[in-house]
Design a protein around this motif. Structure first.
Motif, PDB file in Angstrom:
ATOM      1  N   UNK A 183      -3.084   4.158  -3.074  1.00  0.00           N
ATOM      2  CA  UNK A 183      -2.468   4.210  -4.402  1.00  0.00           C
ATOM      3  C   UNK A 183      -1.625   5.476  -4.544  1.00  0.00           C
ATOM      4  N   UNK A 184      -2.103   6.598  -3.988  1.00  0.00           N
ATOM      5  CA  UNK A 184      -1.330   7.838  -4.047  1.00  0.00           C
ATOM      6  C   UNK A 184      -0.031   7.689  -3.265  1.00  0.00           C
ATOM      7  N   UNK A 185      -0.084   7.019  -2.117  1.00  0.00           N
ATOM      8  CA  UNK A 185       1.140   6.801  -1.339  1.00  0.00           C
ATOM      9  C   UNK A 185       2.132   5.950  -2.116  1.00  0.00           C
ATOM     10  N   UNK A 186       1.613   4.916  -2.784  1.00  0.00           N
ATOM     11  CA  UNK A 186       2.496   4.047  -3.569  1.00  0.00           C
ATOM     12  C   UNK A 186       3.153   4.830  -4.709  1.00  0.00           C
ATOM     13  N   UNK A 187       2.396   5.684  -5.391  1.00  0.00           N
ATOM     14  CA  UNK A 187       2.976   6.469  -6.478  1.00  0.00           C
ATOM     15  C   UNK A 187       4.028   7.429  -5.951  1.00  0.00           C
ATOM     16  N   UNK A 188       3.769   8.006  -4.787  1.00  0.00           N
ATOM     17  CA  UNK A 188       4.753   8.912  -4.189  1.00  0.00           C
ATOM     18  C   UNK A 188       6.042   8.194  -3.854  1.00  0.00           C
ATOM     19  N   UNK A 189       5.935   6.982  -3.323  1.00  0.00           N
ATOM     20  CA  UNK A 189       7.136   6.210  -3.002  1.00  0.00           C
ATOM     21  C   UNK A 189       7.876   5.829  -4.278  1.00  0.00           C
ATOM     22  N   UNK A 190       7.137   5.502  -5.335  1.00  0.00           N
ATOM     23  CA  UNK A 190       7.770   5.149  -6.598  1.00  0.00           C
ATOM     24  C   UNK A 190       8.553   6.336  -7.148  1.00  0.00           C
ATOM     25  N   UNK A 191       8.001   7.527  -7.020  1.00  0.00           N
ATOM     26  CA  UNK A 191       8.689   8.702  -7.536  1.00  0.00           C
ATOM     27  C   UNK A 191       9.872   9.084  -6.661  1.00  0.00           C
ATOM     28  N   UNK A 207     -14.059   2.734   1.906  1.00  0.00           N
ATOM     29  CA  UNK A 207     -13.088   1.825   1.303  1.00  0.00           C
ATOM     30  C   UNK A 207     -12.481   2.395   0.040  1.00  0.00           C
ATOM     31  N   UNK A 208     -13.297   3.039  -0.798  1.00  0.00           N
ATOM     32  CA  UNK A 208     -12.753   3.587  -2.037  1.00  0.00           C
ATOM     33  C   UNK A 208     -11.817   4.744  -1.748  1.00  0.00           C
ATOM     34  N   UNK A 209     -12.125   5.546  -0.719  1.00  0.00           N
ATOM     35  CA  UNK A 209     -11.211   6.637  -0.349  1.00  0.00           C
ATOM     36  C   UNK A 209      -9.882   6.084   0.138  1.00  0.00           C
ATOM     37  N   UNK A 210      -9.946   5.020   0.955  1.00  0.00           N
ATOM     38  CA  UNK A 210      -8.708   4.439   1.475  1.00  0.00           C
ATOM     39  C   UNK A 210      -7.878   3.821   0.358  1.00  0.00           C
ATOM     40  N   UNK A 211      -8.547   3.156  -0.599  1.00  0.00           N
ATOM     41  CA  UNK A 211      -7.806   2.582  -1.725  1.00  0.00           C
ATOM     42  C   UNK A 211      -7.137   3.674  -2.544  1.00  0.00           C
ATOM     43  N   UNK A 212      -7.840   4.774  -2.767  1.00  0.00           N
ATOM     44  CA  UNK A 212      -7.279   5.861  -3.561  1.00  0.00           C
ATOM     45  C   UNK A 212      -6.065   6.468  -2.867  1.00  0.00           C
ATOM     46  N   UNK A 213      -6.172   6.690  -1.553  1.00  0.00           N
ATOM     47  CA  UNK A 213      -5.059   7.282  -0.828  1.00  0.00           C
ATOM     48  C   UNK A 213      -3.876   6.328  -0.763  1.00  0.00           C
TER      49      UNK A 213
END
Length: 55
Positions: free
Chosen positions: A35-43, A27-33
């Motif tokens: 969040x990384x996808x969200x940051x990539x979309x924001x950028x 679960x923590x790995x999935x949450x981290x990934x």
């Protein structure tokens, strides 16, 4: 008096136990990934607007 700060003497706390390496949970790995996808979309978002082409 022998130590600093005053009144400390030689009463030291015992050292903390050594840290044990553990694997992150699924679960923590999935949450981290996610969040990384969200940051990539924001950028990516500011790059796709009109008028941002460079001459």
């Amino acid at each position: 008096m022998s130590g600093w700060p005053p009144g400390s003497g030689s009463l030291l706390a015992p050292p903390p136990p050594p840290r044990r390496a553990t694997k992150p949970s699924r679960g923590s790995k999935e949450r981290r990934l996610e969040a990384k996808r969200q940051r990539g979309q924001t950028k990516q978002a500011p790059r796709t607007g009109p008028g941002l082409g460079r001459a």
